[in-house]
Design a protein around this motif. Structure first.
Motif, PDB file in Angstrom:
ATOM      1  N   LEU A 265       7.370  42.098  23.125  1.00 48.83           N
ATOM      2  CA  LEU A 265       7.994  42.832  22.664  1.00 48.83           C
ATOM      3  C   LEU A 265       7.556  44.318  21.906  1.00 48.83           C
ATOM      4  CD1 LEU A 265      11.655  41.312  22.665  1.00 48.83           C
ATOM      5  CD2 LEU A 265      10.577  41.915  24.145  1.00 48.83           C
ATOM      6  N   ILE A 266       6.605  43.834  20.567  1.00 47.80           N
ATOM      7  CA  ILE A 266       6.135  44.680  19.718  1.00 47.80           C
ATOM      8  C   ILE A 266       5.233  45.223  20.412  1.00 47.80           C
ATOM      9  CG2 ILE A 266       5.290  44.640  17.359  1.00 47.80           C
ATOM     10  CD1 ILE A 266       8.384  43.696  17.411  1.00 47.80           C
ATOM     11  N   SER A 267       4.483  44.826  21.435  1.00 44.17           N
ATOM     12  CA  SER A 267       3.314  45.086  21.796  1.00 44.17           C
ATOM     13  C   SER A 267       3.895  46.382  22.953  1.00 44.17           C
ATOM     14  CB  SER A 267       2.055  44.078  21.976  1.00 44.17           C
ATOM     15  OG  SER A 267       1.637  43.140  21.509  1.00 44.17           O
ATOM     16  N   LYS A 268       4.737  46.264  23.404  1.00 39.47           N
ATOM     17  CA  LYS A 268       5.578  46.716  24.164  1.00 39.47           C
ATOM     18  C   LYS A 268       5.841  47.953  23.776  1.00 39.47           C
ATOM     19  CE  LYS A 268       6.134  44.125  28.158  1.00 39.47           C
ATOM     20  NZ  LYS A 268       5.196  44.618  29.070  1.00 39.47           N
ATOM     21  N   LEU A 269       5.934  48.079  23.114  1.00 41.13           N
ATOM     22  CA  LEU A 269       7.573  49.158  21.906  1.00 41.13           C
ATOM     23  C   LEU A 269       6.233  49.373  21.709  1.00 41.13           C
ATOM     24  CD1 LEU A 269       9.527  50.089  20.443  1.00 41.13           C
ATOM     25  CD2 LEU A 269       9.471  48.944  18.420  1.00 41.13           C
ATOM     26  N   LEU A 270       4.881  49.445  20.385  1.00 36.65           N
ATOM     27  CA  LEU A 270       3.803  50.396  20.324  1.00 36.65           C
ATOM     28  C   LEU A 270       3.495  50.588  21.078  1.00 36.65           C
ATOM     29  CD1 LEU A 270       2.752  47.835  17.397  1.00 36.65           C
ATOM     30  CD2 LEU A 270       4.047  49.598  16.839  1.00 36.65           C
ATOM     31  N   SER A 271       2.940  50.364  22.124  1.00 34.71           N
ATOM     32  CA  SER A 271       2.468  51.005  22.981  1.00 34.71           C
ATOM     33  C   SER A 271       3.147  52.160  23.826  1.00 34.71           C
ATOM     34  CB  SER A 271       2.270  49.790  24.964  1.00 34.71           C
ATOM     35  OG  SER A 271       1.654  50.349  26.222  1.00 34.71           O
TER      36      SER A 271
ATOM     37  N   ASP B  81       5.738  22.129  31.018  1.00 34.90           N
ATOM     38  CA  ASP B  81       5.147  22.513  29.414  1.00 34.90           C
ATOM     39  C   ASP B  81       4.268  23.169  28.576  1.00 34.90           C
ATOM     40  OD1 ASP B  81       6.660  20.213  29.829  1.00 34.90           O
ATOM     41  OD2 ASP B  81       5.043  18.732  30.409  1.00 34.90           O
ATOM     42  N   ASP B  82       3.463  23.949  28.977  1.00 32.21           N
ATOM     43  CA  ASP B  82       2.483  24.756  29.001  1.00 32.21           C
ATOM     44  C   ASP B  82       2.667  26.388  28.221  1.00 32.21           C
ATOM     45  OD1 ASP B  82       0.511  22.206  29.225  1.00 32.21           O
ATOM     46  OD2 ASP B  82       0.095  23.494  31.554  1.00 32.21           O
ATOM     47  N   ALA B  83       3.642  26.324  29.036  1.00 31.55           N
ATOM     48  CA  ALA B  83       4.229  28.099  27.994  1.00 31.55           C
ATOM     49  C   ALA B  83       4.432  27.956  26.544  1.00 31.55           C
ATOM     50  CB  ALA B  83       6.244  28.287  29.232  1.00 31.55           C
ATOM     51  N   LEU B  84       4.132  28.895  26.149  1.00 31.53           N
ATOM     52  CA  LEU B  84       4.394  28.586  24.539  1.00 31.53           C
ATOM     53  C   LEU B  84       5.977  29.384  24.088  1.00 31.53           C
ATOM     54  CD1 LEU B  84       1.450  31.421  24.154  1.00 31.53           C
ATOM     55  CD2 LEU B  84       1.383  29.110  24.694  1.00 31.53           C
ATOM     56  N   ASP B  85       5.944  30.020  23.289  1.00 32.77           N
ATOM     57  CA  ASP B  85       7.647  29.504  22.330  1.00 32.77           C
ATOM     58  C   ASP B  85       7.446  31.211  22.108  1.00 32.77           C
ATOM     59  OD1 ASP B  85       5.463  30.706  20.020  1.00 32.77           O
ATOM     60  OD2 ASP B  85       5.536  28.573  19.394  1.00 32.77           O
ATOM     61  N   MET B  86       8.587  30.947  21.289  1.00 32.50           N
ATOM     62  CA  MET B  86       8.953  32.562  20.970  1.00 32.50           C
ATOM     63  C   MET B  86       8.641  33.709  21.014  1.00 32.50           C
ATOM     64  SD  MET B  86      12.022  34.052  20.873  1.00 32.50           S
ATOM     65  CE  MET B  86      13.395  33.361  20.609  1.00 32.50           C
ATOM     66  N   ASP B  87       7.260  33.271  19.599  1.00 31.68           N
ATOM     67  CA  ASP B  87       6.825  33.956  18.990  1.00 31.68           C
ATOM     68  C   ASP B  87       6.345  34.911  19.894  1.00 31.68           C
ATOM     69  OD1 ASP B  87       4.678  34.658  16.116  1.00 31.68           O
ATOM     70  OD2 ASP B  87       3.347  33.953  16.927  1.00 31.68           O
ATOM     71  N   ALA B  88       5.035  34.391  21.524  1.00 31.35           N
ATOM     72  CA  ALA B  88       4.741  34.948  22.202  1.00 31.35           C
ATOM     73  C   ALA B  88       5.678  35.873  22.888  1.00 31.35           C
ATOM     74  CB  ALA B  88       4.150  33.712  23.243  1.00 31.35           C
ATOM     75  N   TYR B  89       6.803  35.293  23.062  1.00 27.94           N
ATOM     76  CA  TYR B  89       7.799  36.472  23.650  1.00 27.94           C
ATOM     77  C   TYR B  89       8.027  38.137  22.905  1.00 27.94           C
ATOM     78  CZ  TYR B  89      12.076  38.399  24.726  1.00 27.94           C
ATOM     79  OH  TYR B  89      13.246  39.334  24.706  1.00 27.94           O
ATOM     80  N   ILE B  90       8.508  37.555  21.455  1.00 21.64           N
ATOM     81  CA  ILE B  90       8.313  39.600  20.233  1.00 21.64           C
ATOM     82  C   ILE B  90       7.341  39.939  20.450  1.00 21.64           C
ATOM     83  CG2 ILE B  90       8.730  39.159  18.404  1.00 21.64           C
ATOM     84  CD1 ILE B  90      11.064  37.948  19.215  1.00 21.64           C
ATOM     85  N   GLN B  91       5.940  39.199  20.237  1.00 22.72           N
ATOM     86  CA  GLN B  91       4.850  39.343  19.645  1.00 22.72           C
ATOM     87  C   GLN B  91       4.816  40.556  21.386  1.00 22.72           C
ATOM     88  OE1 GLN B  91       0.895  37.538  18.825  1.00 22.72           O
ATOM     89  NE2 GLN B  91       2.198  35.829  18.004  1.00 22.72           N
TER      90      GLN B  91
END
Length: 230
Positions: free
Chosen positions: A29-35, A17-27
């Protein structure tokens, strides 16, 4: 029916129940891409045999971050849906995306333009009190040298920079225009003022034209040729 993560995931250390939503997943992905992009950009800068390495790395990041902003800020392409369109996630509405990717774009563009800013720092003014005239209203040898050194330094630096940056390409026409305009504003207004002021003075008896070989209009035309795709 919702399946909650039973173990921590790379983008979210919480579970159930404490898991975050799609926003955390997309963030994530974008962070890994930029890295990954930044890692590749650093390879350009680390190439000590390439004088343009730092500029290439910065421009590589400018190109890619601009592409991300353009592609994923459009309503037609920004929607990422979950299974059976049960939930729609739009990057165009994500403030963090524009802040994160836009920050990379701006910082890397500033880094790239710092190469051109050097030209502005070279154009230190020659004060009126430093200009000593002879009886025939010609500048003294020493005063003439002050102006000569400003023009010769600018000419040499501009030629070196232009030679390094001319091979660099920008595919997107809009971004190409933005960069050309930014390079223009980095030094040309100050150079134009300097040129118009001191080109009227006879500071060299024999080689005046060689010092004045880059009138502002010619420099502007050369800048318009930067980043072009043949």
């Amino acid at each position: 029916f919702i399946v909650l993560p039973s173990r921590a995931l790379p983008w979210d250390q919480n579970i159930a129940d404490d898991a975050l939503d799609m926003d955390a997943y997309i963030q994530c992905l974008i962070s890994k891409l930029l890295s990954n992009l930044q890692t590749k950009a650093k390879r350009y800068a680390l190439n000590q045999e390439d004088k343009a390495g730092s500029a290439k790395g910065a421009l590589f990041m400018v190109n890619n971050s601009y592409y991300l902003l353009e592609q994923f800020s459009r309503p037609s392409s920004a929607a990422l849906s979950t299974v059976e369109n049960d939930e729609i996630y739009c990057l165009e509405n994500a403030a963090w995306f524009k802040e994160k990717v836009g920050g990379v774009y701006q910082s890397q563009k500033d880094l790239y333009l710092s190469h051109w800013n050097i030209l502005r720092t070279r154009l230190t003014s020659v004060e009126k009190s430093d200009l000593v005239y002879q009886k025939d209203k010609l500048l003294s040898l020493e005063s003439g040298r002050l102006i000569k050194s400003r023009f010769s330094t600018f000419n040499e630096d501009f030629e070196e920079l232009y030679q390094m940056h001319c091979p660099l390409k920008v595919i997107d026409e809009k971004l190409r225009g933005i960069l050309q305009n930014d390079v223009y504003n980095a030094f040309l207004p100050r150079y134009t003022e300097f040129f118009e002021k001191f080109s009227k003075i006879q500071f060299s008896k024999k080689n005046q034209e060689s010092y004045l070989k880059y009138p502002p209009m010619r420099v502007q035309i050369l800048i318009k040729d930067l980043y072009e795709i043949l």
